[in-house]
Design an enzyme around this catalytic site. Sequence first.
Site, PDB file in Angstrom:
ATOM      1  N   CYS A  42       0.830  -1.209   0.000  1.00  0.00           N
ATOM      2  CA  CYS A  42       0.000   0.000   0.000  1.00  0.00           C
ATOM      3  C   CYS A  42       0.870   1.267   0.000  1.00  0.00           C
ATOM      4  CB  CYS A  42      -0.977  -0.068   1.167  1.00  0.00           C
ATOM      5  SG  CYS A  42      -2.431   0.908   0.869  1.00  0.00           S
ATOM      6  N   GLU A  93      -0.988  -8.344   5.477  1.00  0.00           N
ATOM      7  CA  GLU A  93      -0.696  -8.567   6.900  1.00  0.00           C
ATOM      8  C   GLU A  93      -1.958  -8.500   7.754  1.00  0.00           C
ATOM      9  OE1 GLU A  93      -0.379  -5.860   5.271  1.00  0.00           O
ATOM     10  OE2 GLU A  93      -0.700  -4.107   6.558  1.00  0.00           O
ATOM     11  N   HIS A 131      -3.444  -5.097   1.846  1.00  0.00           N
ATOM     12  CA  HIS A 131      -2.742  -5.335   3.112  1.00  0.00           C
ATOM     13  C   HIS A 131      -2.709  -6.827   3.434  1.00  0.00           C
ATOM     14  CE1 HIS A 131      -2.318  -1.214   4.828  1.00  0.00           C
ATOM     15  NE2 HIS A 131      -3.236  -0.954   3.920  1.00  0.00           N
TER      16      HIS A 131
END
Length: 189
Positions: A79, A170, A168
């Site tokens: 990002c 994560e 994202h």
Amino acid sequence: MRIGVLALQGAFIEHIRMLESLGAETFEIRNISDLKERPDGLILPGGESTVMSKLLQDLGLYEKLRSLILSDTPVMGTCAGLILLAKYVEGGRPSLATMDITAVRNAYGRQLGSFETYAPFADTGDIQMTFIRAPVITAPGKNVVVLAQVDGNIVAAREENQLVLSFHPELGKDPAVHRYFINMISGNA
Ligand code: GLN
């Protein structure tokens, strides 16, 4: 394997947790002394690219990170991290400018731009993708390999040692992207 995670701002703790769940050793990069030893890999997390770019300059990290990336240290930018790596930025200014892509900032709109979807990544099946005021990639250079697309937009790509994601990875439960990055570091992807 020691992976340095840029920890100035944004979603870095989630990257650390995911990498450690896969058995990688991590450390936080907050200032130049954290880079005395050469890391095996680097993560540039999501957050706010303009803020992160300014902090990189103010803390004297910019040149060091750039030279590590240009000398082939594997790097994953998610990002805002993707925006930091892009050579060209629409709606902002280039920062590290090491990867031959154009990043279009806030490509889904500023306020309503957060959503989740599932789509194939690299040679895995569908993975969860969380988008938060995300950029998309346009104009990939000739050495750039597209790894994922959503609704015709490029949302994951790689150019040699550099891996970027609009979303994202994560924030979900699926470690597929981090596993891909670890394989990239060990020369298996
Ligand atoms: N819109 C942010 C930027 O331009 C990126 C958002 C994110 O990292 N989730 O920096």
